[in-house]
Design a protein around this motif. Sequence first.
Motif, PDB file in Angstrom:
ATOM      1  N   TYR A 294      60.152  53.082  39.256  1.00 21.99           N
ATOM      2  CA  TYR A 294      59.450  53.457  40.046  1.00 21.99           C
ATOM      3  C   TYR A 294      58.320  52.426  40.668  1.00 21.99           C
ATOM      4  CZ  TYR A 294      61.264  58.349  39.531  1.00 21.99           C
ATOM      5  OH  TYR A 294      62.097  59.273  39.177  1.00 21.99           O
ATOM      6  N   LYS A 295      57.901  51.638  39.557  1.00 18.87           N
ATOM      7  CA  LYS A 295      56.983  50.519  40.223  1.00 18.87           C
ATOM      8  C   LYS A 295      57.592  49.590  41.146  1.00 18.87           C
ATOM      9  CE  LYS A 295      53.097  52.408  37.843  1.00 18.87           C
ATOM     10  NZ  LYS A 295      52.009  52.764  38.761  1.00 18.87           N
ATOM     11  N   PHE A 296      58.656  49.195  40.575  1.00 17.69           N
ATOM     12  CA  PHE A 296      59.631  48.114  41.222  1.00 17.69           C
ATOM     13  C   PHE A 296      59.800  48.610  42.844  1.00 17.69           C
ATOM     14  CE2 PHE A 296      63.213  45.595  42.560  1.00 17.69           C
ATOM     15  CZ  PHE A 296      62.839  44.283  42.144  1.00 17.69           C
ATOM     16  N   PHE A 297      60.120  49.860  43.041  1.00 16.26           N
ATOM     17  CA  PHE A 297      60.462  50.256  44.639  1.00 16.26           C
ATOM     18  C   PHE A 297      59.530  51.072  45.054  1.00 16.26           C
ATOM     19  CE2 PHE A 297      64.777  49.927  42.043  1.00 16.26           C
ATOM     20  CZ  PHE A 297      65.254  49.083  42.807  1.00 16.26           C
ATOM     21  N   THR A 298      58.213  50.820  44.868  1.00 20.45           N
ATOM     22  CA  THR A 298      57.306  51.427  45.477  1.00 20.45           C
ATOM     23  C   THR A 298      56.230  50.717  45.645  1.00 20.45           C
ATOM     24  OG1 THR A 298      56.265  52.312  43.537  1.00 20.45           O
ATOM     25  CG2 THR A 298      57.596  53.769  44.898  1.00 20.45           C
ATOM     26  N   HIS A 299      56.439  49.084  45.658  1.00 24.10           N
ATOM     27  CA  HIS A 299      55.693  48.039  45.864  1.00 24.10           C
ATOM     28  C   HIS A 299      54.557  48.018  45.089  1.00 24.10           C
ATOM     29  CE1 HIS A 299      57.865  47.745  49.657  1.00 24.10           C
ATOM     30  NE2 HIS A 299      57.558  48.989  49.911  1.00 24.10           N
ATOM     31  N   LYS A 300      54.773  48.274  43.864  1.00 26.38           N
ATOM     32  CA  LYS A 300      53.676  48.192  42.714  1.00 26.38           C
ATOM     33  C   LYS A 300      54.181  47.022  41.681  1.00 26.38           C
ATOM     34  CE  LYS A 300      51.569  52.471  43.610  1.00 26.38           C
ATOM     35  NZ  LYS A 300      51.207  53.839  43.142  1.00 26.38           N
ATOM     36  N   LYS A 301      54.948  46.254  41.964  1.00 26.64           N
ATOM     37  CA  LYS A 301      55.616  45.199  40.785  1.00 26.64           C
ATOM     38  C   LYS A 301      54.522  44.517  40.107  1.00 26.64           C
ATOM     39  CE  LYS A 301      59.367  44.212  44.131  1.00 26.64           C
ATOM     40  NZ  LYS A 301      59.901  43.025  44.773  1.00 26.64           N
ATOM     41  N   SER A 302      53.181  44.395  40.817  1.00 25.39           N
ATOM     42  CA  SER A 302      52.168  43.819  39.989  1.00 25.39           C
ATOM     43  C   SER A 302      51.920  44.395  38.589  1.00 25.39           C
ATOM     44  CB  SER A 302      50.999  43.500  40.891  1.00 25.39           C
ATOM     45  OG  SER A 302      50.485  44.920  41.315  1.00 25.39           O
ATOM     46  N   GLU A 303      52.196  45.692  38.468  1.00 23.28           N
ATOM     47  CA  GLU A 303      51.668  46.514  37.371  1.00 23.28           C
ATOM     48  C   GLU A 303      52.964  46.451  36.332  1.00 23.28           C
ATOM     49  OE1 GLU A 303      50.433  50.631  38.198  1.00 23.28           O
ATOM     50  OE2 GLU A 303      49.990  49.976  40.082  1.00 23.28           O
ATOM     51  N   ILE A 304      54.054  45.744  36.627  1.00 26.83           N
ATOM     52  CA  ILE A 304      55.074  45.602  35.653  1.00 26.83           C
ATOM     53  C   ILE A 304      54.931  44.180  34.610  1.00 26.83           C
ATOM     54  CG2 ILE A 304      57.538  45.600  35.062  1.00 26.83           C
ATOM     55  CD1 ILE A 304      57.989  46.685  37.921  1.00 26.83           C
ATOM     56  N   THR A 305      54.695  44.537  33.430  1.00 29.74           N
ATOM     57  CA  THR A 305      54.480  43.154  32.905  1.00 29.74           C
ATOM     58  C   THR A 305      55.754  42.496  32.462  1.00 29.74           C
ATOM     59  OG1 THR A 305      54.322  44.409  30.700  1.00 29.74           O
ATOM     60  CG2 THR A 305      52.286  44.164  31.884  1.00 29.74           C
ATOM     61  N   PRO A 306      55.674  41.335  32.037  1.00 28.08           N
ATOM     62  CA  PRO A 306      57.005  40.517  31.665  1.00 28.08           C
ATOM     63  C   PRO A 306      57.537  41.279  30.265  1.00 28.08           C
ATOM     64  CG  PRO A 306      55.227  38.877  31.950  1.00 28.08           C
ATOM     65  CD  PRO A 306      54.578  40.164  32.218  1.00 28.08           C
ATOM     66  N   THR A 307      56.465  41.811  29.398  1.00 25.26           N
ATOM     67  CA  THR A 307      57.120  42.501  28.186  1.00 25.26           C
ATOM     68  C   THR A 307      57.971  43.846  28.734  1.00 25.26           C
ATOM     69  OG1 THR A 307      55.252  41.798  26.873  1.00 25.26           O
ATOM     70  CG2 THR A 307      56.445  43.803  26.209  1.00 25.26           C
ATOM     71  N   THR A 308      57.401  44.540  29.723  1.00 21.01           N
ATOM     72  CA  THR A 308      57.979  45.614  30.287  1.00 21.01           C
ATOM     73  C   THR A 308      59.357  45.315  30.759  1.00 21.01           C
ATOM     74  OG1 THR A 308      55.631  46.747  30.773  1.00 21.01           O
ATOM     75  CG2 THR A 308      57.984  47.826  31.664  1.00 21.01           C
TER      76      THR A 308
END
Length: 444
Positions: A412-426
């Motif tokens: 959901y974060k990746f496809f709603t232009h919120k990629k910055s909230e996804i950490t490398p660990t995630t």
Amino acid sequence: MGILEKYFKLSEKKTSVKQEFLAGVITFLTMSYILVVNPNVLSDTGMDKEALFTTTALATIVATLFMGIYAKLPIAQAPGMGLNSFFAYSVVLTMGYSWQFALTAVFIEGIIFLLLTFFNVRELIVRNIPKVLKEAIPVGIGFFITLIGFKNAGFITSDANTLVRIGDFSSHNVWIALVGLIITGILLIRNINGAILIGILGATSIGLILGDISLPSQIISTPPSIAPIFGQAIQPMLSSEGWNQILSIDMLIVVFTFLFVNLFDTIGTLIGVVSKTGIADEDGNFPEMKKALFTDAFGTTIGSILGTSSVTSYVESASGVASGGRTGLTAVSVALMFGLALFLSPIFLMIPAAATAPALIIVGLFMISSIVKINFNDLSDAIPAFLTIVFMPFTYSIAEGIVFGVLSFTIYKFFTHKKSEITPTTYVLTFLFILKLILDVLKI
């Protein structure tokens, strides 16, 4: 007294030996239910119930003593609620692994936790796991534990058409559990120390009246042997077949789940309880944080060898702190109380699962409180949180809740232009969980 004063700095902390001892007794009363609940939960896997009683007490004594003497904090430790349910009902009864396999996973988790603490990696992990999932996971575990409590009480039963339905209220077990739930709730509302334990004893009394259980022939007894479960955590490491399981994706998921839940449960408890002593700063940090985390990891490692699920810091320690406990002497006092309880095994072992069901239900209530911290107005947070929560009770697996929570968060974060909230660990966890799903589909 002079040695205790000097070592624990009682005067400096504005406390006394008597005050610390009484605080320890109160903490013991609020958490001693674990001597009943943990053996009942883990024995469902086929583990020896009497051995589990002794192991639960020993793991609690060792970990709590270490916390008191090494970290010098008024915090008790014991096999964690939620973690024992994941051990029994997810890893063993749902995934189909042996309880020896589950103990090995706990042992590996403890070693990893020790290394993470030693190399100060805790902060890195805490920063990189999505906050919304940290809040959602305890809620899901709370509902999962409540479901188990309802099942043990007989409040619900299986149904071929509707999956579950209301249980048979003519059953004695239902009324034993209902009485326990009512007593526990009233005592908690009235802020009575030891409410959960008193509720269990009250429910057990109903069982005695109804003739479902009988008093043991003796009250004081030598602690049961732990031989049936001692050292089983390292048995899978002694065979090639065992190493095939240890190196599997499932083992990785299980170890991660134990580590994840234990890590954040411990941090939350430590910050919450220690803040009441006045030694923590505004961010919840305190001088002995690393020692406390190391103690938790040590307790889990030793506990797995003794033969129990992950050991963690108990939020019930707050009752002792509220009663004046300020130093590690409180924890030492708790350990002494559990030492005495070791010789009362006939009393603790006669208590039926129906009498401990209210404890599971009430602990479930305590665990869902973090749901108020979830921002349901942001659907990119709300949907992953919701899936994390509902997958746990509905799939009867804490691990599946974490898997689908992480996957949905990333998607959901990746496809709603919120990629910055996804950490490398995630991202790493997402890759591993997708790999697991693919292997499950291919039956590999």
